[in-house]
Every structure is written in C-alpha cells, then in structure tokens.
Design a protein around this motif. Structure first.
Motif, PDB file in Angstrom:
ATOM      1  N   GLY A   1      40.531  42.792  39.495  1.00  0.00           N
ATOM      2  CA  GLY A   1      41.771  41.981  39.734  1.00  0.00           C
ATOM      3  C   GLY A   1      42.601  42.157  38.704  1.00  0.00           C
ATOM      4  O   GLY A   1      43.729  41.521  38.720  1.00  0.00           O
TER       5      GLY A   1
ATOM      6  N   GLN B   1      44.250  39.345  44.947  1.00  0.00           N
ATOM      7  CA  GLN B   1      43.131  39.292  44.059  1.00  0.00           C
ATOM      8  C   GLN B   1      43.883  39.220  42.515  1.00  0.00           C
ATOM      9  O   GLN B   1      43.474  38.727  41.710  1.00  0.00           O
ATOM     10  CB  GLN B   1      42.367  40.607  44.337  1.00  0.00           C
TER      11      GLN B   1
ATOM     12  N   TRP C   1      43.875  36.069  39.952  1.00  0.00           N
ATOM     13  CA  TRP C   1      43.265  36.255  38.607  1.00  0.00           C
ATOM     14  C   TRP C   1      44.304  35.687  37.522  1.00  0.00           C
ATOM     15  O   TRP C   1      43.893  35.003  36.638  1.00  0.00           O
ATOM     16  CB  TRP C   1      42.981  37.637  38.358  1.00  0.00           C
TER      17      TRP C   1
END
Length: 416
Positions: free
Chosen positions: A271, A311, A315
């Motif tokens: 990520g 993703q 993160w």
C-alpha cells in the motif's frame, strides 16, 4: 513530485552546475554557484514553514497556497505577495531568494520546478495574470530542443521537470502539445523518451532520465500526470478499463496507462512505496515514502484507476501524521491533493485535519471562499493535479542526478 527529495535534488542540481560536474546525459549548462543555506536567517512573515527555505521556499509556498485554494481557503495576502515577490524580472523563479527587494542576481540559478509550481498556484488564485504570463513566457524560452525541461535552464530534460511545466502551461490556459521547441518537439515527445517498454525491470514506468533512472515510481507519478496535461490538483477521470495490464505503447496515452499500471502494481503489496537509502548512508534499510505514495494516489485517480487508490489512501490515513508534521506545508499539501483527488474529506483524514494543520504553518488565511475550488468540487466531479517527504514532485530530480554524476549527497537538512 516528491517533496521530501526536493532539497536533495535542488542541492544536487546546484552542485552539478556550480562544480561543473554535469552527468553525461545533461546538456551543456551554464555554471552557476550553489545557493548557500541560511538556517539562522529570520524567515519572512509571509512564508509557510519554519525550515531553511534555500532549496524549497518557492516550492513549498506554491503547494501550500494551491492546497488552500483547493479546499476553499483564501490565503493571506502577504503569503501570496511573498510568492509573487520571488519572481525575477525575466519571469523565472529561483528556489528562494532572501532579498526580494533587490533585483535577482544574474548568478542565482532559476528553477523550472519552482516556477511551474508558482504558476499553478497563482493561476488558481486568480488576479495575477501578469505574473503568470511572464513566467509562462520564461518557461517557453528555456524549453529544450527535445521539447522538455531540466531542473535548471540548460540542464538535460527530465520526466519530473517536463511534467510539472506541462501542468503549469495547462493551468495558465495554454495547450501543452502546441508549445514546441525550435526543433518542433512538444513536451509529450520528450516524455515518451522516458517511457520504458513492457517487460523487464521497471517495465511500463517512466525513468527520470534515460541514463539516470532514479527512483522510477517518483518520475512515473509525475510523468503520467504530465501525459494527461494535468497539474497537482486533479479530479477523478473516467475509468481506465484496461486495468493494470501493460501493453505496447507508441503514444503518450498508451505510455500513461502503462505508467499508472506500474504504480498500481508497486502499491499492491504494502500500500505504499519505499525510499532506498541515500548513497553512503549508515542506515541501509528502506523507509516508507509518504510523499511519493500520496503523489501516486493523485496519479492513479487522474488515470481512472480509482479502485487501486483505496489501499494506499488507507495507508496514508493511518500512517502519515508524523511525517506531515515533520515536513510541514508541502507535505500537508500533498496529502490534501491526494484526499481531494480521491474524494476524501481532508479535514478528517485518518483523524487529522490537514487543512488546519497546513494553515498553522504560516500566516493565518482569510475566511473560506464560497466560490473556491472546493465549493465547486461537485461541478468538477466527473471531469477528465532537507526534508524526508516528496514535488511533483522529486528523487526525483537530483537524487538521480547525484547518482548519475557519481558524487554522494549526505547530511540533508530536514525542512518544515
């Protein structure tokens, strides 16, 4: 373009010019002395950030003002005046000049990246057409024969510099494809030379320069935006139905797809991207690259690979707070650009209010404008934008140049 590396890039670029140690890939450049850091000097009251501005003053100010405009904040007049006051008589901007009341020193290196970022900010804010037009004219005057731009005038073209200038041209109302060199080359002709074919190491990516690849995720994030004629602020594009498949490309559109596919694949595991250690560093472990990850979110959104954004965005929301606080206005701006592109509220980004945090790094802004970019974001949806952070946008630029030149850069000072 990645902010965290801008100090190293500017330092390396200046060192290359000042020492006349130019990589074999660079065009003949006019020797210019490196600007000297002045961390003890009092900072201008209109400047955002508290770190030494020698290498990133104009850059971080431009990103801060552009980010404020993006979320509907009207910047303080003195902050905008400070930025316009950095412009030299010929229209170019240096990375920073401490004595803005005096004419620019002829030996002071001008910075295409800072100039292009300033254009994007001032064009967005409006009311400063003369300054914008003058800088666009200067950028056109220093275009290389291959259609691209280098970090400093006279330097070899690179993907990062060429891309952010494309964004500036578009922001100023020009058509980048029609801005051609004396040899008839456009910026897109230059960008195509940095695109790698599918297959093999870094297939589909854009390198910084052909002989100095650099951290290709950084140059790829910049180049894909440039290929789309976009600046630092973007809205989601129509879905790219090709997904993350790399295909043979002979056009800039095809190369842009491949570059975005490369980024998506690179982010799929963890990520986020990592930054390799600087040459000669004692700590050889790679570190998370927050700035480049944020840039990739913007780039993937501009390409229409929105499913691949979730993703890395998650993160960043979870892990970027300390990084942004350490690196200051440009880092907060990059996160705001990422949040804006992805349709996430920057005032509630993983528990932090990016807007308040950015505003606190400089002069207090005016009240939010109801006619700002943020207020009209609904209308724009569906339309096809030394420190340890990213510019665009940069390794980008000189981490790569330093490797190509064969010298090491160490002791980078962190900036806020």
């Amino acid at each position: 373009m990645t902010t965290i590396r801008r100090s190293a890039i500017a330092l390396a670029a200046s060192a290359v010019l000042g020492l006349a140690v130019v990589p074999a890939t660079a065009q003949s450049a006019v020797a210019a002395p490196s600007p000297k850091p002045s961390p003890s000097a009092a900072l201008p009251s209109g400047l955002y950030g508290q770190g030494d501005p020698t290498y990133d003053g104009v850059w971080r100010q431009s990103l801060a003002l552009l980010a404020q405009d993006t979320v509907g904040v009207v910047p303080a007049k003195k902050a905008v005046d400070w930025l316009t006051g950095q412009q030299c008589a010929d229209g170019g901007f240096p990375s920073y000049r401490a004595e803005a009341t005096k004419a620019c020193d002829a030996k002071l290196p001008l910075d295409t990246n800072a100039s292009a970022a300033a254009v994007q900010a001032l064009a967005a804010l409006g009311g400063r057409d003369d300054a914008v037009d003058k800088t666009v004219g200067w950028l056109k005057s220093v275009q290389n024969k291959d259609g691209g731009w280098g970090y400093n005038p006279g330097g070899a073209s690179d993907a990062n510099s060429t891309s952010i200038v494309i964004g500036a041209l578009a922001a100023a109302g020009a058509t980048p494809a029609e801005v051609t060199s004396k040899d008839g080359k456009s910026p897109y002709d230059a960008l195509l030379t940095f695109a790698k074919p599918c297959g093999g190491k870094d297939g589909g990516a854009f390198v910084y320069q052909v002989a100095s690849p650099g951290i290709v995720a950084d140059s790829t994030a910049a180049a894909v935006l440039g290929a789309h004629g976009k600046g630092l602020v973007v809205n989601a594009a129509k879905k790219d139905t090709k997904g993350t498949v790399c295909e043979k490309a002979t056009t800039i559109e095809g190369a842009a797809h491949n570059g975005a596919a490369y980024l998506a694949k690179g982010l799929a595991k963890s990520g986020h991207f990592d930054t390799p250690p600087m040459p000669g560093a004692k700590d050889t472990a790679p570190k998370p690259d927050f700035g480049n990850t944020a840039d990739a979110v913007v780039t993937l959104t501009a390409q229409g690979l929105t499913e691949q954004v979730d993703q890395p965005l998650a993160w960043l929301e979870k892990n970027s707070a300390a990084w942004a606080k350490e690196n200051g206005p440009a880092a907060y701006a990059q996160l705001i650009f990422a949040a804006h592109a992805a349709g996430v509220d920057p005032k509630s980004f993983g528990g932090q209010n990016l807007v308040t945090a950015l505003n606190s790094t400089g002069p207090a802004p005016k009240e939010s404008s109801p006619t700002s970019a943020a207020a009209s974001s609904d209308e724009k949806k569906g339309e096809t934008s030394q420190s340890s952070s990213t510019v665009w946008w940069i390794v980008g630029v000189v981490f790569v140049a330093s490797i190509g030149a064969g010298f090491l850069i160490s002791g980078r000072k962190k900036r806020n």
